[in-house]
Design a protein around this motif. Sequence first.
Motif: not given
Length: 269
Positions: A4-11, A35-38
């Motif tokens: 849960t500590h990783l949920q809603q994180r900007i990755a 998720v940011v896709l590049t």
Amino acid sequence: MSDTHLQQRIALITGASSGIGRATARLLSQHGLHVVLTARRVARLNDLAEEIRTQGGTALVLPADLAQADSRIALIRQIRETWGPVEVLINNAGFGWGGDVASLPWETAQAMIEVNIAALVHLTTLVLPEMVARRQGWIVNVASIAGDMPTPRIALYSATKTFVQSFSEALYRDLRRRGVHISIVNPGPIATEFGQVAYGWPEQKSRRGTTPDQAAQAVWWALRRARKRVYVPWYYRPLRWLNLTLEWALDRGVHTHLRKWQHRLLGRQ
Ligand SMILES: NC(=O)c1ccc[n+]([C@@H]2O[C@H](COP(=O)([O-])OP(=O)(O)OC[C@H]3O[C@@H](n4cnc5c(N)ncnc54)[C@H](OP(=O)(O)O)[C@@H]3O)[C@@H](O)[C@H]2O)c1
């Protein structure tokens, strides 16, 4: 351990248009990360973003050529302006080139150094100050088993991955008590477009090997358990010790025979 500590994180996932990066973006989104896709191929990024949104996830597409320093700076600025600071960085984009160094075009060598090394270091330096200030952050660097064992015919690629391992390990030691987690994922052969790009293999041959989804699971495992070093498949783990203890045999080409045995064992050509 709960994730849960990783949920809603900007990755931010680099190289999300294909292979390990695409599978990782899907998986992180399924686990509730934004998720940011590049990558450079924008149509593929848009397709993936559409798929993620259809399944209830959140995705932002920001195409960039990571061989360009300006694009890397613009990418991090755009993420900060749109969503906020990057909390999870997956440095995955990379490529190889197979053949004799004597015929390696310098432009290809330079681009490989830019993408596999410079972009990874640059993006890290761009996101790290905020992570350190917040005492929270996760960086997963995708290296390779070729970084454990300098490999003929992919000499420069091997060296770039040895760099990734060394840089990441030192960073891990620097940051381990400061809330920022550094992980190294070392894939063996994975069925992606890597072989097509590096060796000009036909697509059919590139499909053989461990799947990108299995590699993505390894990235996720490294991330959620804050593991320093993860191998996929796991049985490549002894390679770094083998490289040290069997240096004389490797210098005499024993790896070529090992590869032939492995292919025979797995029913490959
Ligand atoms: N497959 C394997 O057997 C294997 C084994 C060990 C390690 N790895 C590592 O795993 C990582 C992912 O590779 P993969 O196997 O998934 O290969 P892949 O399917 O060829 O994907 C490579 C990704 O890197 C991106 N990329 C390449 N050059 C770029 C540039 N100049 N700017 C932005 N993005 C760029 C590509 O996107 P665009 O072309 O759209 O820009 C693509 O999304 C790499 O670091 C690779 O070295 C792979």
